[in-house]
Design an enzyme around this catalytic site. Structure first.
Site, PDB file in Angstrom:
ATOM      1  N   GLU A 169      -1.948  -5.606 -52.713  1.00  0.00           N
ATOM      2  CA  GLU A 169      -3.302  -4.261 -52.771  1.00  0.00           C
ATOM      3  C   GLU A 169      -3.010  -3.695 -51.925  1.00  0.00           C
ATOM      4  O   GLU A 169      -3.396  -3.859 -51.107  1.00  0.00           O
ATOM      5  CB  GLU A 169      -3.881  -4.687 -53.568  1.00  0.00           C
ATOM      6  CG  GLU A 169      -4.379  -2.946 -54.338  1.00  0.00           C
ATOM      7  CD  GLU A 169      -5.975  -3.529 -54.930  1.00  0.00           C
ATOM      8  OE1 GLU A 169      -6.531  -3.968 -54.798  1.00  0.00           O
ATOM      9  OE2 GLU A 169      -6.368  -2.084 -55.425  1.00  0.00           O
ATOM     10  N   GLU A 211      -9.483  -9.422 -55.133  1.00  0.00           N
ATOM     11  CA  GLU A 211      -9.563  -9.942 -56.690  1.00  0.00           C
ATOM     12  C   GLU A 211      -8.427 -10.427 -57.504  1.00  0.00           C
ATOM     13  O   GLU A 211      -8.330 -10.652 -58.375  1.00  0.00           O
ATOM     14  CB  GLU A 211     -10.463  -8.990 -57.104  1.00  0.00           C
ATOM     15  CG  GLU A 211      -9.301  -7.883 -57.395  1.00  0.00           C
ATOM     16  CD  GLU A 211      -9.206  -6.471 -56.654  1.00  0.00           C
ATOM     17  OE1 GLU A 211      -9.572  -6.518 -55.856  1.00  0.00           O
ATOM     18  OE2 GLU A 211      -9.369  -5.525 -57.580  1.00  0.00           O
ATOM     19  N   GLU A 216     -15.626  -9.152 -56.374  1.00  0.00           N
ATOM     20  CA  GLU A 216     -14.810  -9.671 -56.736  1.00  0.00           C
ATOM     21  C   GLU A 216     -14.519 -10.574 -57.914  1.00  0.00           C
ATOM     22  O   GLU A 216     -13.467 -10.535 -58.559  1.00  0.00           O
ATOM     23  CB  GLU A 216     -14.373 -10.437 -55.470  1.00  0.00           C
ATOM     24  CG  GLU A 216     -13.685  -9.880 -54.181  1.00  0.00           C
ATOM     25  CD  GLU A 216     -13.529  -8.739 -54.063  1.00  0.00           C
ATOM     26  OE1 GLU A 216     -12.209  -8.028 -54.853  1.00  0.00           O
ATOM     27  OE2 GLU A 216     -13.772  -7.807 -53.234  1.00  0.00           O
ATOM     28  N   GLU A 238     -12.905   0.698 -58.863  1.00  0.00           N
ATOM     29  CA  GLU A 238     -13.570   0.358 -56.992  1.00  0.00           C
ATOM     30  C   GLU A 238     -15.231   1.113 -57.607  1.00  0.00           C
ATOM     31  O   GLU A 238     -15.885   0.201 -57.233  1.00  0.00           O
ATOM     32  CB  GLU A 238     -12.976   0.500 -56.277  1.00  0.00           C
ATOM     33  CG  GLU A 238     -11.892  -0.223 -56.147  1.00  0.00           C
ATOM     34  CD  GLU A 238     -12.147  -1.314 -55.767  1.00  0.00           C
ATOM     35  OE1 GLU A 238     -12.886  -1.888 -55.873  1.00  0.00           O
ATOM     36  OE2 GLU A 238     -11.484  -1.838 -55.233  1.00  0.00           O
TER      37      GLU A 238
HETATM   38  N1  B3K Z   1      -9.343  -4.259 -54.160  1.00  0.00           N
HETATM   39  C1  B3K Z   1      -9.740  -4.526 -52.795  1.00  0.00           C
HETATM   40  C2  B3K Z   1      -8.912  -3.771 -51.729  1.00  0.00           C
HETATM   41  C3  B3K Z   1      -7.562  -3.848 -51.137  1.00  0.00           C
HETATM   42  C4  B3K Z   1      -7.178  -2.911 -50.428  1.00  0.00           C
HETATM   43  C5  B3K Z   1      -5.808  -2.356 -50.107  1.00  0.00           C
HETATM   44  N2  B3K Z   1      -5.804  -1.412 -48.723  1.00  0.00           N
HETATM   45  C6  B3K Z   1     -10.999  -5.246 -52.415  1.00  0.00           C
HETATM   46  C7  B3K Z   1     -12.012  -5.076 -53.531  1.00  0.00           C
HETATM   47  O1  B3K Z   1     -12.520  -3.714 -53.526  1.00  0.00           O
HETATM   48  O2  B3K Z   1     -12.591  -5.783 -54.258  1.00  0.00           O
HETATM   49 ZN    ZN Z   2     -13.219  -3.783 -55.713  1.00  0.00          ZN
END
Ligand code: B3K
Ligand code: ZN
Length: 882
Positions: free
Chosen positions: A130, A273, A307, A329
């Site tokens: 990601e 995650e 997560e 998020e």
């Molecule tokens: N989804 C990931 C974050 C990814 C960041 C990419 N630069 C962690 C989280 O928010 O759980």
């Molecule tokens: Zn997250």
């Protein structure tokens, strides 16, 4: 303005979204891992997307830094005339509607310092995909609205990489020639490529089990370096609590046979995650009472939960495009905040969340990077994993719950999953589920997704004694932000109560209502200016406004000092109680800042000191809340309240307040310090954590007194501590004095082998008023435990100095700015994401006094003019210079 050449990165726009030309049903990956290169073979089953406007569109796959070995279409090898490649893609113009595409690429994880894609750390292999890392592994439709079923086979040397993990369930393994072995994984759930993960290496496992409420048996595994196996128990306990909580609160169960967490020391953020195979920064897994503080334990519980919760909010239902990032998020942060509130003290959690929001998100919203929680454009998506998308996003989700009630919110969640399980959707889909499940109009509420900036709610109260009524007039404004001059009124839930002269809640009855209700009411504020009249109000009340921080806004109400003192002592809402103290504290700090600038006396006001004395003496209050009430706002937060920032005056004012309180309340602090000593061995439970937090706040005040006896307290605590919370607190008190040097040396000698503990050692010095200087930070960068390639180290030392040491970074000679520019450029060559985070230190530059402003500007211009700058850093510095 930054120099723009032909290579100037171009922004991607939300309004340009089009569905993909092709969809991928199935992907089979084979990884052949080795020391000096790795080979990735991919087999894609594709079909043309009927929703794409052009039925003859070519297939364009994303790919970066790949060496292409071969392309096969439906079994036939394609020669170079049948496809085109450039630095970021592979295009096949003539594509059948259904196809099988086989692609072989070679990649170099061993030289990948960006920690994005497949990379090495400590000899092992890890991935981070990601947002757009998968394209550095193989050519693919690397966008979240392409969801496919993945099968992954990993081949590697048996001795060097004995453990081979990927998403889903393990379905086979075997040995090959040349001492190699293979493991095959099948993930039965469709997922976007950003949730792909692979791990290979020498790792040890802590194993446990969990039975879901419907009786599914899940194997839980935490994989770490062998030496860290004794630091995984808290993470495992947190995982089991999270699984149970999500069943109880949202009816959501885990869906695979195995849940794996892998901890890695080189990682760009907190954790990731990936479906069934979370990859974590060691910081959010490893904890033993002697190596991790209470704050670390809390952080681990929250991130493990976060997560885990993504499995439903993010993985089962994902984002259509990256502009929708807050869909997963904001919602998942809200869910982890609610979880933490249930695990510990809800008011304490809430106050801490508000502190974070105000200190970091309000600043972002007021600076050059301001963006709505659903941005409209970006140059580099990794720059938008921000406090706005995450924390303000969580506040927006919380407002649904405040407006709809807990049950209404749950109805909305249920409908959201019913409609969208297995889909890639938008923030509007989430809002529609909330509206439809509750038959509630959320059209105006949509503005929270499109307008940036922090609204101000101005409230005025008018008591009519003859009519026994109290009228609140509420008006809202929102400042202009880059690209958004005019703002429309927002839909704001305003939770409030009215306090009588004794501080108790008065019954609340709005004009037109039949009866009064006790406690807190939520008003729906929707107009630019609007009035609410309460009737049967026997006395002029003190309004208790924005209870539990019911909206991410700034509140403006002309409280008198006596009213604030009443709220501090009696408000039934813990947030408002804390807030009243903060308001008084901020007023007095502001006075001190002005006095410091004018070279005047820096004394404290008596009513403030006695209000604080009363807080400290209130045995009925949760010690954690008392600790928070006695905690001064960060220097950076104070800076954001100024029209022109003078870092030295801010530091002088803040220190004068701390020393003033320490002198005035020395016997109270001493009494609290002795009363709250731990009885017996360290325990991590809410009560013990609360006691330690207040005890250590008391110590931090006492250590400000330039007295040998007080420093001895810190020295004794440092020598005797059986846990890192007490040890670190004592060291923090000592580092500001020469006595700290011996303690720092002892600490480094004891913990040289513990990377996460050494991070604390770096941070303590970086933010210390005595040691946090450019020269010292540069010297510490030469320490053997420091590494510019390791994000935890860079954050702990350089990040802490640039972002949290206002007076140190803003040294009047401009050395902090030169240091920042040099370090950003050096880190950018290794890890652009990391460099861009550091570059955020310039975001306040326009508000500094003229001398420093000029220094910051020239440092920014130097970075902007650097040839070969990454897209990540380019975006931050160019937006600063606009
Ligand atoms: N989804 C990931 C974050 C990814 C960041 C990419 N630069 C962690 C989280 O928010 O759980
Ligand atoms: Zn997250």
């Amino acid at each position: 303005m930054a120099k723009l050449d032909v290579n100037t990165p171009q922004p991607i726009q939300l309004k340009d979204y089009t569905p993909p030309a092709f969809l991928i049903d199935k992907v089979d990956l084979t990884f052949d891992l080795d020391e000096d290169h790795s080979r990735v073979s991919s087999r894609l089953v594709l079909h043309r997307n009927p929703d794409h406007p052009d039925a003859r569109a070519p297939l364009t796959l994303d790919g970066k830094e790949l060496t292409l070995e071969s392309v096969k279409l439906d079994g036939e090898i394609l020669d170079g005339s049948r496809y085109q490649t450039d630095a970021e893609s592979l295009t096949i113009a003539a594509m059948p509607d259904n196809a099988i595409l086989e692609i072989v690429t070679v990649i170099h994880p061993e030289t990948n310092t960006s920690l994005n894609g497949l990379y090495r750390s400590g000899g092992n292999f890890y991935t981070q995909c990601e947002a757009e890392g998968f394209r550095k592994i193989t050519y693919y439709l690397d966008r979240p609205d392409v969801m496919a079923r993945f099968t992954t086979t990993i081949v590697a040397d048996k001795n060097k990489w004995p453990v081979l993990l990927s998403n889903g369930n393990r379905v086979g393994e075997g040995t090959l020639d040349r001492n190699r072995h293979w493991v095959k994984w099948v993930d039965p759930f469709k997922k976007p490529a950003y949730l792909f993960a692979l791990v290979g290496g020498k790792l040890s496992r802590l194993a446990d089990r969990y039975t879901t409420s419907s009786g599914r048996e899940v194997a839980l595994e935490i994989w770490v370096e062998p030496a860290d196996l004794d630091k995984c128990d808290h993470a495992m306990a947190s995982l089991k609590k999270s699984m149970l909580w999500d069943e109880q609160r949202f009816g959501l169960e885990y869906d695979l046979d195995t849940y794996m967490i892998v901890a890695v020391g080189d990682f760009n953020m907190g954790a990731m995650e990936n479906k069934g195979l979370n990859i974590f920064n060691t910081k959010y897994v490893l904890a033993r009472s002697d190596t991790a503080t209470d704050v670390d334990f809390d952080g681990i519980e929250a991130v493990i939960a976060h997560e885990y919760f993504h499995n439903w909010t993010g993985n089962r239902v994902t984002c259509r495009d990256w502009f929708q990032l807050s869909l997963k998020e904001g919602l998942t942060v809200f869910r982890d905040q609610e979880f933490s509130a249930d695990m510990g003290s809800a008011p304490v959690q809430r106050i801490e969340a508000v502190r974070t929001l105000r200190t970091h998100q309000f600043a972002e919203d007021a600076g050059p990077m301001a963006h709505p929680i659903r941005p409209e454009s970006y140059i580099e998506i990794n720059n938008f994993y921000t406090v706005t998308v995450y924390e303000k996003g969580a506040e927006v989700v919380r407002m649904y719950q405040t407006l709809l009630g807990r049950d209404g919110f749950r109805r909305g969640m249920d409908l959201y999953f019913k409609r969208h399980d297995g889909q890639a959707v938008t923030c509007d889909d989430f809002r529609a589920a909330m509206a439809d499940a509750n038959d509630y109009d959320l059209n105006q509420f949509a503005r929270w997704y499109s307008q940036a900036g922090t609204p101000t709610l101005s409230v005025r109260g008018q008591y009519d004694a003859a009519a026994a009524s109290y009228t609140l007039t509420v008006s809202q404004t929102c400042p202009a932000t880059p690209g958004q001059g005019e703002k429309l009124p927002m839909h704001i839930p305003l939770a409030l109560g009215l306090l009588g002269p004794d501080g108790a809640d008065l019954p609340l009855q709005l004009a037109g209502e039949q009866e009064a209700l006790a406690g807190t009411r939520v008003l729906s504020v929707q107009e630019a200016s609007q009035s609410f009249t309460f009737i049967n109000v026997p006395v002029a009340p003190v309004p208790s406004l924005l209870r539990n921080f019911s909206a991410p806004v700034k509140l403006d109400f002309p409280y008198s000092r006596a009213q604030l003192a009443l709220q501090m002592a009696h408000d039934s809402d813990a947030f408002c109680r804390w807030e009243a103290g903060q308001t008084m504290m901020l007023q007095d700090l502001q006075t001190l800042i002005e006095a410091a600038r004018a070279g005047g006396e820096l004394g404290l006001k008596d009513d403030f000191v006695s209000a604080m004395r009363q807080v400290l003496a209130d045995d009925a209050l949760d010690p954690a809340l008392v600790a928070l009430m006695l905690t001064l706002p960060a220097e950076t937060y104070l800076a954001d309240q100024q029209s022109e920032i003078d870092p030295d005056a801010i530091r002088a004012a803040r220190e004068a307040m701390k020393l003033g309180l320490a002198r005035a309340l020395r016997s109270e602090f001493k009494a609290v310090y002795s009363r709250l000593q731990d009885q017996g061995a360290y325990r991590f439970d809410a009560q013990s954590v609360a006691r330690r937090s207040l005890k250590n706040v008391a110590l931090s005040y006492l250590a400000e007194l330039d007295e040998p006896a007080m420093l001895e307290l810190a020295e004794q605590q440092f020598a005797r501590a059986d846990n890192m919370t007490d040890s670190q607190a004592a060291l923090t008190g000592l580092v500001n004095w020469a006595e700290g040097d011996a303690a720092l040396a002892g600490f480094a000698a004891k913990w040289a082998e513990e990377a996460l503990v050494m991070d604390k050692w770096f941070t303590l010095q970086a933010i210390s008023r005595r040691l946090g200087t450019v020269a010292k930070v540069k010297a510490l960068m030469q320490h053997p435990a420091f590494a510019l390639t390791n994000p935890n180290k860079v954050r702990a030392l350089v990040g802490a100095f640039l972002h949290s040491n206002l007076a140190g970074f803003h040294a009047a000679d401009g050395s902090g700015y030169e240091f920042a520019a040099d370090t950003i450029l050096a880190v950018d060559k290794l890890n652009p994401q990391m460099a861009a985070r550091l570059a955020g230190c310039f975001n306040r530059w326009k508000k500094l006094e003229p001398g420093r402003r000029a220094g910051m500007r020239s440092a920014l211009e130097r970075v902007a003019a650097h040839a070969g700058l990454s897209r990540d850093v380019y975006e931050i510095v160019s937006k600063n210079l606009q």
